[in-house]
Design a protein around this motif. Structure first.
Motif, short mmCIF file in Angstrom:
data_model
loop_
_atom_site.label_atom_id
_atom_site.label_comp_id
_atom_site.label_asym_id
_atom_site.label_seq_id
_atom_site.Cartn_x
_atom_site.Cartn_y
_atom_site.Cartn_z
N GLY A 215 0.74 -1.24 0.00
CA GLY A 215 0.00 0.00 0.00
C GLY A 215 0.77 1.29 0.00
O GLY A 215 0.16 2.35 0.07
N ARG A 216 2.13 1.31 -0.13
CA ARG A 216 2.83 2.58 -0.13
C ARG A 216 4.02 2.50 -1.09
O ARG A 216 4.81 1.57 -1.02
CB ARG A 216 3.31 2.94 1.27
N VAL A 217 4.12 3.50 -1.95
CA VAL A 217 5.15 3.52 -2.99
C VAL A 217 6.40 4.21 -2.46
O VAL A 217 6.33 5.16 -1.67
CB VAL A 217 4.61 4.24 -4.23
N PHE A 218 7.57 3.72 -2.90
CA PHE A 218 8.82 4.36 -2.54
C PHE A 218 9.81 4.25 -3.69
O PHE A 218 9.61 3.50 -4.65
CB PHE A 218 9.40 3.76 -1.25
N ALA A 219 10.89 5.03 -3.57
CA ALA A 219 11.97 5.01 -4.55
C ALA A 219 13.24 4.51 -3.88
O ALA A 219 13.51 4.81 -2.72
CB ALA A 219 12.20 6.40 -5.13
N ALA A 220 14.03 3.75 -4.63
CA ALA A 220 15.36 3.32 -4.19
C ALA A 220 16.32 3.57 -5.34
O ALA A 220 15.91 3.70 -6.50
CB ALA A 220 15.36 1.85 -3.80
N GLU A 221 17.60 3.64 -5.04
CA GLU A 221 18.55 3.94 -6.10
C GLU A 221 19.86 3.19 -5.91
O GLU A 221 20.20 2.76 -4.80
CB GLU A 221 18.84 5.44 -6.17
N THR A 222 20.56 3.04 -7.02
CA THR A 222 21.95 2.59 -7.00
C THR A 222 22.78 3.64 -7.72
O THR A 222 22.35 4.20 -8.74
CB THR A 222 22.13 1.22 -7.67
N ARG A 223 23.96 3.92 -7.20
CA ARG A 223 24.90 4.85 -7.83
C ARG A 223 26.21 4.17 -8.23
O ARG A 223 27.16 4.85 -8.61
CB ARG A 223 25.17 6.04 -6.90
N ASP A 224 26.24 2.85 -8.13
CA ASP A 224 27.46 2.11 -8.47
C ASP A 224 27.17 0.96 -9.43
O ASP A 224 27.79 -0.10 -9.36
CB ASP A 224 28.15 1.61 -7.20
N GLY A 225 26.22 1.16 -10.32
CA GLY A 225 25.95 0.17 -11.35
C GLY A 225 25.24 -1.07 -10.87
O GLY A 225 25.25 -2.09 -11.55
N GLY A 226 24.60 -1.00 -9.70
CA GLY A 226 23.83 -2.13 -9.20
C GLY A 226 24.49 -2.93 -8.11
O GLY A 226 23.88 -3.87 -7.58
N ILE A 227 25.72 -2.57 -7.72
CA ILE A 227 26.40 -3.31 -6.67
C ILE A 227 25.71 -3.11 -5.33
O ILE A 227 25.57 -4.04 -4.53
CB ILE A 227 27.88 -2.87 -6.58
N SER A 228 25.27 -1.89 -5.06
CA SER A 228 24.56 -1.61 -3.80
C SER A 228 23.33 -0.76 -4.10
O SER A 228 23.30 0.00 -5.09
CB SER A 228 25.48 -0.88 -2.82
N TRP A 229 22.34 -0.91 -3.24
CA TRP A 229 21.06 -0.19 -3.38
C TRP A 229 20.73 0.48 -2.06
O TRP A 229 20.98 -0.09 -0.99
CB TRP A 229 19.94 -1.15 -3.76
N ASN A 230 20.11 1.65 -2.15
CA ASN A 230 19.73 2.40 -0.95
C ASN A 230 18.31 2.93 -1.09
O ASN A 230 17.89 3.34 -2.18
CB ASN A 230 20.68 3.59 -0.73
N PHE A 231 17.59 2.88 0.03
CA PHE A 231 16.28 3.51 0.09
C PHE A 231 16.46 5.00 -0.18
O PHE A 231 17.33 5.64 0.40
CB PHE A 231 15.66 3.28 1.46
N LEU A 232 15.62 5.57 -1.04
CA LEU A 232 15.74 6.99 -1.41
C LEU A 232 14.64 7.84 -0.78
O LEU A 232 14.93 8.84 -0.13
CB LEU A 232 15.72 7.13 -2.93
N SER A 233 13.38 7.45 -0.95
CA SER A 233 12.30 8.31 -0.44
C SER A 233 10.97 7.58 -0.49
O SER A 233 10.74 6.71 -1.35
CB SER A 233 12.18 9.60 -1.26
N TRP A 234 10.09 7.95 0.43
CA TRP A 234 8.68 7.58 0.32
C TRP A 234 8.00 8.51 -0.67
O TRP A 234 8.34 9.70 -0.75
CB TRP A 234 7.98 7.70 1.67
N ILE A 235 7.05 7.98 -1.40
CA ILE A 235 6.25 8.79 -2.33
C ILE A 235 4.82 8.77 -1.81
O ILE A 235 4.12 7.76 -1.92
CB ILE A 235 6.34 8.25 -3.76
N GLY A 236 4.40 9.86 -1.21
CA GLY A 236 3.08 9.92 -0.58
C GLY A 236 3.15 9.61 0.90
O GLY A 236 4.14 9.07 1.41
#
Length: 362
Positions: A187-208
């Motif tokens: 029930g809640r959307v969020f964004a995550a990102e990688t800045r190293d080509g997919g080696i590591s991922w980090n939670f970025l933000s809630w959307i809403g």
């Protein structure tokens, strides 16, 4: 408009392209979907849960007018179907094998997201509390897939991925996902990102904002405008009101404004829970929004915005007269001629669900 059949087979239920993704390289188009055993008398989705769901993809080399369908050209745990556990009985689900030797592993080597033949496909097990998500990568226009690769469990209540992402640079990619809420329900959307080509991922933000128990915001679809603004459309439900909502970010997904409503579904008592949308930027700067409308007369619809997604035109029917409300989940790409090709699942006269496409000019 031109109507095309991508996949239709007697005895098979085909569905949910939005879960798997759609990509375009000129006139070479690819769309993913799943098929199940057709069961006409099932309550809503007309499939028999006692048979396995199978993942497929279809490819067109002529801008969407003809298609060749194959099985998913990648490895899945036990050869089981992806993103469909809620449609299968115990003993058939991919989630039962995620901790085994064929389950997702961390990505070990960086990928160039700007590679001209790059594609990413997200996948998940079910939608239950604690559900997990993972992904695949391709550098050959989805002819083969590397993976499965594990996402972190960004939200421990559950992460239910459908395929939606934005490439921001060679090593920088944002993926948009749905989290389960504290009660375990998606029930809640969020964004995550990688800045190293997919080696590591980090939670970025809630959307809403955090939503009440029965409300939901799920199934994001993103678009980056020419000025860098990111729009995300979500499938939203508030009580018995079902809408498509638009959120806006001007800082590469760190924070969000909104929502505004792009479309609302009229039949508040149909219990169809709405339908996800997808967004496309047109060469002249307008935005196309396409979605399935599960209100009678059961259509695939489009709306156009000429002000950056702040307001939308009246609905245009891309396909009419579905057999019932079991339809939609579209994805849209542009072919080499600039035509839009919208793929979705559909049914006529309550028959087998098939994958159709509409080729149209906005």
């Amino acid at each position: 408009m031109e109507q095309v059949t991508v996949y239709s087979e007697p005895g098979r239920f085909a569905g949910w392209p939005a879960n798997y993704g759609m990509w375009a390289w000129g006139d070479e188009l690819v769309v993913g979907f799943v098929t199940c055993h057709y069961e006409r008398d099932a309550e809503f989705h007309a499939r028999d849960e006692n048979y396995p769901a199978l993942t497929h993809q279809a490819r067109s080399l002529d801008g969407g007018r003809s298609w060749k369908v194959i099985g998913f050209p990648g490895k899945t745990p036990g050869g089981r179907g992806l993103s469909a556990d809620e449609h299968m009985a115990a003993g058939l689900r991919v989630g039962e094998l995620l901790d085994g030797p064929e389950g997702p592993k961390p990505q070990a080597e960086a990928v160039d997201f700007t590679h001209p033949d790059f594609a990413l496909m997200c996948a998940r097990d079910g939608l239950e509390p604690g559900c997990r998500s993972f992904y695949y990568l391709s550098l050959d226009r989805a002819k083969s897939w590397q993976g499965p690769f594990a996402f972190p469990q960004f939200v421990w209540a559950g992460v239910a991925a459908r395929t939606d992402y934005l490439v921001l640079g060679k090593s920088h990619l944002i993926v948009f996902l749905t989290a389960n809420k504290a009660d375990g329900v998606e029930g809640r959307v969020f964004a995550a990102e990688t800045r190293d080509g997919g080696i590591s991922w980090n939670f970025l933000s809630w959307i809403g904002e955090e939503l009440p128990d029965l409300d939901h915001g799920i199934m994001p679809a993103s678009l980056r405008l020419k000025d860098g603004t990111i729009l995300v459309a979500t499938r939203a439900g508030h009580g018995q009101d079902y809408t498509v909502e638009i959120y806006r970010s001007t800082d590469n997904g760190k924070s969000w404004d909104g929502p505004s409503i792009a479309t609302a579904f009229r039949d508040r008592h149909a219990n169809h829970l709405g339908n996800p949308a997808t967004l496309n930027l047109l060469p002249d700067g307008r935005i196309a929004l396409t979605y399935g409308n599960r209100d009678a007369p059961y259509t695939i619809d489009a709306r156009i915005s000429d002000d950056g997604g702040r307001s939308w035109s009246a609905a245009r029917h891309l396909r009419r007269n579905g057999g019932n409300h079991d339809l939609g989940y579209p994805r849209t790409v542009a072919n080499a001629a600039g035509e839009l090709v919208t793929a979705y699942y559909f049914n006529e006269a309550l028959g087998e669900r098939f994958i159709g496409a509409t080729i149209w000019a906005p």
